[in-house]
Scaffold this motif. Structure first.
Motif, PDB file in Angstrom:
ATOM      1  N   ILE A 137       0.860  -1.180   0.000  1.00  0.00           N
ATOM      2  CA  ILE A 137       0.000   0.000   0.000  1.00  0.00           C
ATOM      3  C   ILE A 137       0.898   1.231   0.000  1.00  0.00           C
ATOM      4  O   ILE A 137       1.737   1.388   0.882  1.00  0.00           O
ATOM      5  CB  ILE A 137      -0.907   0.023   1.243  1.00  0.00           C
ATOM      6  N   VAL A 138       0.700   2.061  -0.958  1.00  0.00           N
ATOM      7  CA  VAL A 138       1.492   3.285  -1.029  1.00  0.00           C
ATOM      8  C   VAL A 138       0.588   4.462  -0.652  1.00  0.00           C
ATOM      9  O   VAL A 138      -0.423   4.710  -1.313  1.00  0.00           O
ATOM     10  CB  VAL A 138       2.070   3.499  -2.439  1.00  0.00           C
ATOM     11  N   VAL A 139       0.989   5.116   0.408  1.00  0.00           N
ATOM     12  CA  VAL A 139       0.179   6.214   0.906  1.00  0.00           C
ATOM     13  C   VAL A 139       0.866   7.531   0.579  1.00  0.00           C
ATOM     14  O   VAL A 139       2.051   7.691   0.838  1.00  0.00           O
ATOM     15  CB  VAL A 139      -0.020   6.108   2.430  1.00  0.00           C
ATOM     16  N   MET A 140       0.108   8.413   0.032  1.00  0.00           N
ATOM     17  CA  MET A 140       0.623   9.738  -0.296  1.00  0.00           C
ATOM     18  C   MET A 140       1.910   9.648  -1.101  1.00  0.00           C
ATOM     19  O   MET A 140       2.773  10.526  -1.001  1.00  0.00           O
ATOM     20  CB  MET A 140       0.880  10.549   0.983  1.00  0.00           C
ATOM     21  N   ASN A 141       2.018   8.593  -1.829  1.00  0.00           N
ATOM     22  CA  ASN A 141       3.187   8.388  -2.685  1.00  0.00           C
ATOM     23  C   ASN A 141       4.502   8.334  -1.935  1.00  0.00           C
ATOM     24  O   ASN A 141       5.555   8.393  -2.543  1.00  0.00           O
ATOM     25  CB  ASN A 141       3.287   9.505  -3.737  1.00  0.00           C
ATOM     26  N   GLU A 142       4.457   8.262  -0.657  1.00  0.00           N
ATOM     27  CA  GLU A 142       5.728   8.216   0.051  1.00  0.00           C
ATOM     28  C   GLU A 142       5.795   7.148   1.131  1.00  0.00           C
ATOM     29  O   GLU A 142       6.853   6.573   1.365  1.00  0.00           O
ATOM     30  CB  GLU A 142       6.054   9.583   0.653  1.00  0.00           C
ATOM     31  N   VAL A 143       4.685   6.903   1.752  1.00  0.00           N
ATOM     32  CA  VAL A 143       4.720   5.925   2.843  1.00  0.00           C
ATOM     33  C   VAL A 143       4.263   4.577   2.305  1.00  0.00           C
ATOM     34  O   VAL A 143       3.251   4.484   1.621  1.00  0.00           O
ATOM     35  CB  VAL A 143       3.797   6.372   3.990  1.00  0.00           C
ATOM     36  N   ARG A 144       4.990   3.588   2.625  1.00  0.00           N
ATOM     37  CA  ARG A 144       4.660   2.262   2.123  1.00  0.00           C
ATOM     38  C   ARG A 144       4.290   1.336   3.276  1.00  0.00           C
ATOM     39  O   ARG A 144       4.981   1.293   4.305  1.00  0.00           O
ATOM     40  CB  ARG A 144       5.849   1.688   1.345  1.00  0.00           C
ATOM     41  N   VAL A 145       3.250   0.630   3.042  1.00  0.00           N
ATOM     42  CA  VAL A 145       2.831  -0.371   4.025  1.00  0.00           C
ATOM     43  C   VAL A 145       2.826  -1.713   3.339  1.00  0.00           C
ATOM     44  O   VAL A 145       2.053  -1.957   2.420  1.00  0.00           O
ATOM     45  CB  VAL A 145       1.424  -0.062   4.573  1.00  0.00           C
ATOM     46  N   SER A 146       3.701  -2.548   3.826  1.00  0.00           N
ATOM     47  CA  SER A 146       3.783  -3.852   3.166  1.00  0.00           C
ATOM     48  C   SER A 146       3.231  -4.917   4.089  1.00  0.00           C
ATOM     49  O   SER A 146       2.883  -4.640   5.241  1.00  0.00           O
ATOM     50  CB  SER A 146       5.231  -4.155   2.793  1.00  0.00           C
ATOM     51  N   SER A 147       3.155  -6.103   3.549  1.00  0.00           N
ATOM     52  CA  SER A 147       2.699  -7.196   4.377  1.00  0.00           C
ATOM     53  C   SER A 147       3.599  -7.285   5.596  1.00  0.00           C
ATOM     54  O   SER A 147       4.817  -7.103   5.469  1.00  0.00           O
ATOM     55  CB  SER A 147       2.742  -8.486   3.558  1.00  0.00           C
ATOM     56  N   PRO A 148       3.161  -7.625   6.761  1.00  0.00           N
ATOM     57  CA  PRO A 148       1.786  -7.983   7.101  1.00  0.00           C
ATOM     58  C   PRO A 148       0.896  -6.814   7.517  1.00  0.00           C
ATOM     59  O   PRO A 148      -0.033  -7.000   8.293  1.00  0.00           O
ATOM     60  CB  PRO A 148       1.993  -8.937   8.267  1.00  0.00           C
ATOM     61  N   PHE A 155       6.690   2.031   6.350  1.00  0.00           N
ATOM     62  CA  PHE A 155       8.020   2.579   6.104  1.00  0.00           C
ATOM     63  C   PHE A 155       7.923   3.815   5.235  1.00  0.00           C
ATOM     64  O   PHE A 155       7.014   3.985   4.450  1.00  0.00           O
ATOM     65  CB  PHE A 155       8.895   1.548   5.374  1.00  0.00           C
ATOM     66  N   GLY A 156       8.932   4.602   5.383  1.00  0.00           N
ATOM     67  CA  GLY A 156       9.116   5.682   4.426  1.00  0.00           C
ATOM     68  C   GLY A 156       8.329   6.932   4.764  1.00  0.00           C
ATOM     69  O   GLY A 156       7.594   6.998   5.731  1.00  0.00           O
ATOM     70  N   GLY A 157       8.550   7.910   3.934  1.00  0.00           N
ATOM     71  CA  GLY A 157       7.832   9.152   4.093  1.00  0.00           C
ATOM     72  C   GLY A 157       8.428  10.018   5.183  1.00  0.00           C
ATOM     73  O   GLY A 157       9.326   9.636   5.916  1.00  0.00           O
ATOM     74  N   THR A 158       7.900  11.189   5.288  1.00  0.00           N
ATOM     75  CA  THR A 158       8.336  12.082   6.355  1.00  0.00           C
ATOM     76  C   THR A 158       7.878  11.514   7.689  1.00  0.00           C
ATOM     77  O   THR A 158       6.928  10.732   7.739  1.00  0.00           O
ATOM     78  CB  THR A 158       7.718  13.474   6.176  1.00  0.00           C
ATOM     79  N   PRO A 159       8.540  11.879   8.735  1.00  0.00           N
ATOM     80  CA  PRO A 159       8.123  11.353  10.050  1.00  0.00           C
ATOM     81  C   PRO A 159       6.649  11.625  10.337  1.00  0.00           C
ATOM     82  O   PRO A 159       5.960  10.783  10.894  1.00  0.00           O
ATOM     83  CB  PRO A 159       9.027  12.107  11.031  1.00  0.00           C
ATOM     84  N   ALA A 160       6.220  12.786   9.964  1.00  0.00           N
ATOM     85  CA  ALA A 160       4.819  13.113  10.227  1.00  0.00           C
ATOM     86  C   ALA A 160       3.892  12.206   9.446  1.00  0.00           C
ATOM     87  O   ALA A 160       2.923  11.654   9.985  1.00  0.00           O
ATOM     88  CB  ALA A 160       4.565  14.576   9.872  1.00  0.00           C
ATOM     89  N   ALA A 161       4.202  12.032   8.188  1.00  0.00           N
ATOM     90  CA  ALA A 161       3.344  11.184   7.362  1.00  0.00           C
ATOM     91  C   ALA A 161       3.405   9.750   7.849  1.00  0.00           C
ATOM     92  O   ALA A 161       2.381   9.066   7.951  1.00  0.00           O
ATOM     93  CB  ALA A 161       3.779  11.285   5.905  1.00  0.00           C
ATOM     94  N   ASN A 162       4.570   9.334   8.128  1.00  0.00           N
ATOM     95  CA  ASN A 162       4.742   7.970   8.601  1.00  0.00           C
ATOM     96  C   ASN A 162       3.932   7.729   9.859  1.00  0.00           C
ATOM     97  O   ASN A 162       3.221   6.725  10.004  1.00  0.00           O
ATOM     98  CB  ASN A 162       6.236   7.729   8.868  1.00  0.00           C
ATOM     99  N   ASP A 163       4.029   8.674  10.735  1.00  0.00           N
ATOM    100  CA  ASP A 163       3.282   8.578  11.979  1.00  0.00           C
ATOM    101  C   ASP A 163       1.798   8.493  11.728  1.00  0.00           C
ATOM    102  O   ASP A 163       1.075   7.711  12.341  1.00  0.00           O
ATOM    103  CB  ASP A 163       3.590   9.825  12.814  1.00  0.00           C
TER     104      ASP A 163
END
Lengths: 205, 622
Positions: A137-148, A155-163
């Motif tokens: 799952i790619v969120v906001m083109n920067e944060v990635r959520v992979s299995s599981p 992972f990824g993205g700015t700390p704020a986005a990641n959070d």
């Protein structure tokens, strides 16, 4: 009068207007109003009974799959030839629209992902722009959520986005709590600084 | 089970393009290719359910019906069950009606997996991408289920059919659709049989007094709602004095003149009934906006300026002269019947006589017209003239009158307001800010006194004016206290003015219209009164409470001033912060009454900033 298997169907029994109760060889049972029966292709067109308005539920059934049927009665021809018009352009346009819509919808469905993953995707998509990248799952083109698809797999993205993404995942998991996920919730407890309020609720639960 | 075989390129052999989407899809993944079939030749009927020759060979009614129905399916979401029990959902695309009815679906996906015949596995499965095109051979087809299919129409044209299906009309569909006639014939709208609910269009713009309809009455009758509406809360109270008739007539006359005026603007002309050229098409006549120069009546400005200038100087002389040297004359000049009129006014009465005064003051009715045009073009130092008059009045102790007449303008007669505005504008022009200010500075001390509502000195009138205008424009830099004071005076006028010339003035366009407080007490000049004006004008802004500490600040005008920098004792000080903040804002604030309540107590003033941060300091503590 019930008739034997598909091969013995007397076309007269399938005359237009007949009300039939049919059982298919695949186990379906339904009733219908005969609209037409086309012998060469062996297709029986049935209309589901008593739906008000111009919209009907129609069923096209290959007659050779009729296991048996019961004649229920005679009724009017459900199709009035005088009102039959076709607008090909409109139909094609409709198809075009439908296909486009379906393509858009398809974008949102992950391929080869579990339904849980799909649910997380749907939850994220409510407030964030998300898309699928294979099974990630790619969120906001920067944060990635992979299995599981745990908070840890964000992972990824700015700390704020990641959070932010993490939080949504956490909340989702909490809301969908069930025994199989208790492990995740336990894990979450350790992230007290970020998710303190949620954790408190969980702890009290 | 299914043989993947090469599909011959599906061509729309009959040119209908029915298979057009299939061209792209045929070679895509996941095709179940029917053995030995080409799928290409479909004989779907053309519009109107005419079967062509090929189909004719089958042409039995039953076959026709089948073809018709399958055509109806195009674009519809269907479910197809196949031999092994699996069900595919997708968009019905095509079938080969002249063969054995294989089905082609678009964006199809497996929704139900049937492993064995008769068995259903509803087990959750990992999602798969939908197939762009799915071909189901006739041999595998068991049944096709479609819900909510519109099978027939009532003989309506194709658009209705389309609408009946409640499809979302995508813009591109509409614009590209071939069944929309290009340049359709427009027909004039004809109203249905008289709808009793429709208001009569002829008299819809009649004033309420003409129509004989009282909304409150009606409301009460219909819903039993008792209205507490009192017009006078919101606007100047109309006092029917002895001059009412005359003033009304004058006002109407002016209005008529304005409305009957020749204009180049098409729309205005249309409104006024001056339009005679019917060659122009309706759109230009009624709807389009002409953006050329000089058509707008604002263009009158330049011409009017000079006119007004000269007129003003006739009427008013120089500001300073008038104010300083000939106060008495000034009054007389300003309004032919000014004196008399004014004497009629009571503090709480915003009589029309005040209006009349305004009318007379300008001295010419055509002036009013021009004023109306010029109004938006100029920022107004409305207060200036008012202040001037007020100060003059003050000098003569007719403060109440002055104020009232000013306020009357606000409420009722736009013309008079504009007139006054005009004159004030003119006056302003005559005496530039700088000049006025210079003058002001020269006699700053006295002016402050005046502003503090001690008996004014004539010498400071001009100064006040200038000061006021300065303050008004929010650019008070010099003589802040003077400005403050003057702006205090000018508050009320400013508001009305602001609403008039909101576009081009420096007033706060968002400020609400000035609302007079009919409960404000009449001003009685006295040493102890903080305001030099009739409370009427200040009512909305100032608290009609006991006069406060004016004496405490002999040199400090009790500032209503926007942007004043109070450096006085207590109360002024309290107000200071806000004042400072509001230096560039107009005096007026519609929250006058609220404000007033706040000001009852010095302490309360402290809350001002948070309460009404934007509000110019109107505060006086009384």
């Amino acid at each position: 009068m019930a008739t034997e298997g598909a091969n013995n169907i007397n076309p007269d029994d399938l005359a237009v207007g007949c009300m039939l109760s049919i059982r298919t060889t695949l186990g379906d049972e339904f009733e219908g109003h005969v609209v037409t029966f086309d012998r060469p292709s062996n297709i029986l067109v049935l209309q589901e009974p008593s739906k008000p308005g111009p919209r009907r539920n129609i069923r096209l059934l290959k007659a050779n799959y009729i296991k048996d049927f019961t004649f229920l009665g005679h009724a009017q021809d459900p199709l009035d030839p005088n009102t039959c018009f076709l607008d090909l352009t409109a139909l094609q346009a409709r198809e075009h629209v439908a296909v486009r819509q379906a393509e858009a919808d398809a974008e949102r469905i992950g391929v080869g992902v579990t339904s849980e993953a799909q649910s997380i995707f749907d939850a994220l998509s409510k407030t964030l722009p998300v898309r699928w990248d294979k099974t990630v799952i790619v969120v906001m083109n920067e944060v990635r959520v992979s299995s599981p698809y745990h908070p840890e797999s964000v992972f990824g993205g700015t700390p704020a986005a990641n959070d932010r993404v993490k939080k949504v995942v956490i909340i989702f998991l909490l809301l969908c709590y069930d025994a199989s996920k208790c492990l995740y919730l336990w894990h979450v407890k350790y992230h007290i600084d970020c998710y303190s309020s949620m954790c408190t609720r969980v702890a009290c639960a | 089970m299914m043989n993947l075989q090469q599909i011959g390129q599906p061509k729309s052999s009959n040119g209908y393009g029915r298979w057009k989407s299939e061209k792209e899809g045929a070679t895509k993944s996941d095709n179940k290719i029917p053995s030995g079939k080409s799928n290409a030749s479909s004989r779907l009927p053309s519009t109107g359910f005419v079967t062509d020759n090929k189909v004719g060979s089958y042409g039995t009614p039953s076959h026709d019906r089948l073809v018709y129905l399958t055509t109806c399916l195009i674009g519809q979401h269907v479910e197809v069950q196949v031999k092994n029990g699996s069900i595919y959902s997708g968009i019905f695309h095509a079938t080969n009606t002249d063969k054995d009815f294989g089905i082609i679906l678009k964006m199809a996906r497996l929704t139900k997996e049937g492993t064995l015949q008769g068995q259903r596995s509803g087990v959750e499965f990992v999602s798969k991408a939908p197939s762009k095109t799915l071909i189901i051979p006739a041999n595998d087809l068991v049944q096709v289920i479609v819900k909510d299919l519109a099978v027939s129409r009532d003989g309506l044209p194709s658009e209705s059919h389309y609408d009946m299906q409640h499809e979302i009309m995508v813009d591109s569909v509409i614009s590209q659709s071939r069944h929309v006639e290009i340049g359709r014939e427009l027909q004039r709208w004809v109203p249905d049989e008289d709808d009793p609910q429709c208001p009569e269009l002829e008299n819809i713009f009649d004033g309420p007094w003409n129509r004989g309809w009282d909304q409150f009455e009606t409301n009460e009758t219909l819903f039993g709602v008792k209205s507490t509406f009192n017009e006078e809360i919101y606007t100047t109270k109309l006092e029917k004095g002895p001059k009412t008739r005359e003033l009304e007539k004058q006002a109407l006359k002016i209005a008529r003149e304005i409305e009957g005026e020749e204009t180049e603007d098409l729309h205005l002309a249309e409104e006024r009934g001056l339009y005679h050229n019917f060659d122009i098409d309706e759109e230009t006549r009624f709807s389009s906006v002409y953006r050329g120069k000089g058509v707008d009546d604002i263009g009158y400005d330049e011409n009017e300026d000079k006119l007004l200038d000269s007129h003003n100087s006739e009427t008013f002389g120089s500001i300073y002269d008038l104010a300083i040297t000939r106060p008495g004359e000034a009054i007389g000049q300003k309004g032919n019947n000014g004196t008399q009129t004014w004497s009629n006014l009571s503090s709480a009465d915003y009589s029309q006589s005040g209006t009349g005064v305004e009318l007379c003051r300008s001295g010419s009715n055509d002036h009013a017209k021009q004023i109306a045009y010029e109004l938006p073009a100029q920022s107004c130092s409305f207060s200036e003239s008012r202040i001037q008059e007020n100060s003059v009045n003050d000098l003569h102790g007719a403060i109440d009158n002055t104020v009232e007449e000013d306020w009357i303008q606000t409420g009722d007669v736009q013309l008079s307001k504009s007139e006054d505005l005009q004159s004030s504008l003119k006056l302003k022009k005559d005496g530039s800010d700088e000049g006025g200010l210079a003058h002001n500075e020269a006699s700053r001390a006295p002016s402050t006194h005046i502003l503090s509502k001690t008996p004014e000195e004539t010498g400071s009138v001009g100064e006040k004016k200038a000061v006021i205008s300065r303050g008004r424009l929010g650019s008070c830099t010099s003589g802040s206290d003077c400005v403050a004071a003057s702006s205090g005076r000018g508050l009320s006028p400013s508001s009305s003015v602001g609403s008039l010339s909101s576009e081009k003035s420096t007033l706060n366009p968002n400020a609400k219209e000035f609302k007079l407080n009919p409960n404000a007490k009449s001003f009685v000049p006295s040493q102890t009164h903080a305001r030099p004006r009739s409370p009427v004008s200040d009512g909305s802004f100032y608290f009609p409470a006991t006069v406060s500490t004016v004496p405490n600040v002999p040199t400090m005008p009790m500032g209503i001033g926007v942007g004043t920098t109070f450096a006085g004792p207590q109360q002024p000080v309290i107000y200071n912060p806000q004042v400072a903040q509001m230096s560039s804002q107009p005096y007026f604030h519609p929250n006058g009454p609220q404000y007033g309540q706040l000001l009852g107590h010095p302490r309360q003033v402290l809350y001002m900033p948070s309460y009404l941060p934007e509000m110019p300091y109107k505060g006086r503590d009384y």
